[in-house]
Design a protein around this motif. Structure first.
Motif, mmCIF file in Angstrom:
data_model
loop_
_atom_site.group_PDB
_atom_site.id
_atom_site.type_symbol
_atom_site.label_atom_id
_atom_site.label_comp_id
_atom_site.label_asym_id
_atom_site.label_seq_id
_atom_site.Cartn_x
_atom_site.Cartn_y
_atom_site.Cartn_z
ATOM 1 N N LEU A 63 -1.241 8.892 -4.354
ATOM 2 C CA LEU A 63 -0.209 7.984 -3.851
ATOM 3 C C LEU A 63 -0.633 6.526 -3.950
ATOM 4 N N GLU A 64 -1.918 6.258 -3.817
ATOM 5 C CA GLU A 64 -2.386 4.875 -3.984
ATOM 6 C C GLU A 64 -2.061 4.382 -5.384
ATOM 7 N N GLY A 65 -2.270 5.222 -6.389
ATOM 8 C CA GLY A 65 -1.899 4.869 -7.759
ATOM 9 C C GLY A 65 -0.398 4.773 -7.930
ATOM 10 N N ASP A 66 0.341 5.656 -7.263
ATOM 11 C CA ASP A 66 1.804 5.632 -7.339
ATOM 12 C C ASP A 66 2.358 4.331 -6.757
ATOM 13 N N VAL A 67 1.796 3.885 -5.645
ATOM 14 C CA VAL A 67 2.244 2.642 -5.025
ATOM 15 C C VAL A 67 1.923 1.458 -5.937
ATOM 16 N N LYS A 79 11.777 -7.983 -9.007
ATOM 17 C CA LYS A 79 12.003 -7.793 -7.571
ATOM 18 C C LYS A 79 10.829 -8.358 -6.781
ATOM 19 N N ALA A 80 11.133 -8.895 -5.605
ATOM 20 C CA ALA A 80 10.114 -9.512 -4.763
ATOM 21 C C ALA A 80 9.386 -8.509 -3.879
ATOM 22 N N ARG A 81 9.970 -7.311 -3.701
ATOM 23 C CA ARG A 81 9.368 -6.353 -2.770
ATOM 24 C C ARG A 81 9.868 -4.941 -3.047
ATOM 25 N N VAL A 82 9.135 -3.997 -2.482
ATOM 26 C CA VAL A 82 9.550 -2.591 -2.465
ATOM 27 C C VAL A 82 9.820 -2.264 -1.009
ATOM 28 N N MET A 83 10.997 -1.704 -0.721
ATOM 29 C CA MET A 83 11.322 -1.344 0.653
ATOM 30 C C MET A 83 11.464 0.172 0.749
ATOM 31 N N GLY A 84 10.583 0.781 1.506
ATOM 32 C CA GLY A 84 10.661 2.210 1.759
ATOM 33 C C GLY A 84 11.682 2.491 2.841
ATOM 34 N N ILE A 85 12.549 3.448 2.586
ATOM 35 C CA ILE A 85 13.602 3.796 3.531
ATOM 36 C C ILE A 85 13.553 5.288 3.799
ATOM 37 N N ARG A 86 13.621 5.672 5.074
ATOM 38 C CA ARG A 86 13.649 7.081 5.457
ATOM 39 C C ARG A 86 15.041 7.420 5.978
ATOM 40 N N ALA A 87 15.648 8.422 5.407
ATOM 41 C CA ALA A 87 16.966 8.870 5.851
ATOM 42 C C ALA A 87 16.834 10.281 6.417
ATOM 43 N N LEU A 97 5.926 7.909 10.108
ATOM 44 C CA LEU A 97 6.302 7.080 8.954
ATOM 45 C C LEU A 97 5.561 5.755 8.963
ATOM 46 N N PHE A 98 5.488 5.097 10.121
ATOM 47 C CA PHE A 98 4.861 3.784 10.176
ATOM 48 C C PHE A 98 3.372 3.857 9.842
ATOM 49 N N LYS A 99 2.692 4.860 10.364
ATOM 50 C CA LYS A 99 1.266 5.033 10.048
ATOM 51 C C LYS A 99 1.099 5.325 8.556
ATOM 52 N N PHE A 100 1.929 6.207 8.022
ATOM 53 C CA PHE A 100 1.894 6.558 6.602
ATOM 54 C C PHE A 100 2.119 5.313 5.744
ATOM 55 N N ALA A 101 3.142 4.537 6.074
ATOM 56 C CA ALA A 101 3.483 3.349 5.289
ATOM 57 C C ALA A 101 2.366 2.310 5.337
ATOM 58 N N ARG A 102 1.774 2.109 6.512
ATOM 59 C CA ARG A 102 0.680 1.131 6.633
ATOM 60 C C ARG A 102 -0.517 1.512 5.769
ATOM 61 N N MET A 103 -0.772 2.810 5.590
ATOM 62 C CA MET A 103 -1.897 3.252 4.751
ATOM 63 C C MET A 103 -1.776 2.717 3.330
ATOM 64 N N PHE A 104 -0.547 2.454 2.891
ATOM 65 C CA PHE A 104 -0.320 2.043 1.512
ATOM 66 C C PHE A 104 0.123 0.589 1.394
ATOM 67 N N GLY A 105 -0.045 -0.181 2.476
ATOM 68 C CA GLY A 105 0.202 -1.612 2.424
ATOM 69 C C GLY A 105 1.586 -2.074 2.822
ATOM 70 N N PHE A 106 2.446 -1.167 3.264
ATOM 71 C CA PHE A 106 3.781 -1.574 3.700
ATOM 72 C C PHE A 106 3.675 -2.243 5.071
ATOM 73 N N THR A 107 4.506 -3.241 5.311
ATOM 74 C CA THR A 107 4.520 -3.965 6.580
ATOM 75 C C THR A 107 5.973 -4.131 7.034
ATOM 76 N N GLU A 108 6.178 -4.907 8.084
ATOM 77 C CA GLU A 108 7.512 -5.216 8.594
ATOM 78 C C GLU A 108 8.316 -3.947 8.901
ATOM 79 N N MET A 109 7.711 -3.045 9.672
ATOM 80 C CA MET A 109 8.365 -1.791 10.038
ATOM 81 C C MET A 109 9.546 -2.070 10.970
#
Length: 123
Positions: A63-67, A79-87, A97-109
């Motif tokens: 997943l690190e490579g995928d990100v 694009k300026a950003r990637v936004m992960g969305i959970r439905a 989700l927040f812990k998972f997202a932070r592992m890969f550098g996502f912020t602004e939860m």
């Protein structure tokens, strides 16, 4: 790289509309597919939906490579950003989700919920 573009919507994302809004991706390693993604271009971002079928140390490294691939794809598309969305159509909240997202550098939860009111009443 462990990202493969698919021609059609995978079964794992069958609940997503298939109206040409998304590109469908398979995430894989030597053990086969470990997840699927839907990505869609929006104004200044790449919208990301991901579902995993297995988890572990090898998948996390993959997943690190995928990100990194997603980041480069977003840059390529301007694009300026990637936004992960959970439905979750069952109304569930997953705090992991927040812990998972932070592992890969996502912020602004944030938490975003929706409800639909159909204009034409279905009988």
């Amino acid at each position: 790289m462990a990202v493969r573009e698919l021609r059609g919507r995978p079964e794992a994302l069958a609940h997503f509309p298939d109206l040409g809004q998304y590109r469908w991706l398979e995430l894989h390693d030597q053990g086969g597919a470990y997840g699927h993604c839907a990505i869609g271009e929006r104004e200044d971002m790449l919208e990301l939906h991901i579902t995993l079928s297995r988890w572990g140390t090898v998948v996390r490294r993959g997943l690190e490579g995928d990100v990194a691939w997603l980041r480069e794809e977003a840059r390529r598309l301007g694009k300026a950003r990637v936004m992960g969305i959970r439905a979750d159509d069952k109304g569930g909240f997953d705090a992991r989700l927040f812990k998972f997202a932070r592992m890969f550098g996502f912020t602004e939860m944030c938490v975003f919920q929706t409800a639909t009111l159909h204009v034409d009443k279905e009988v």
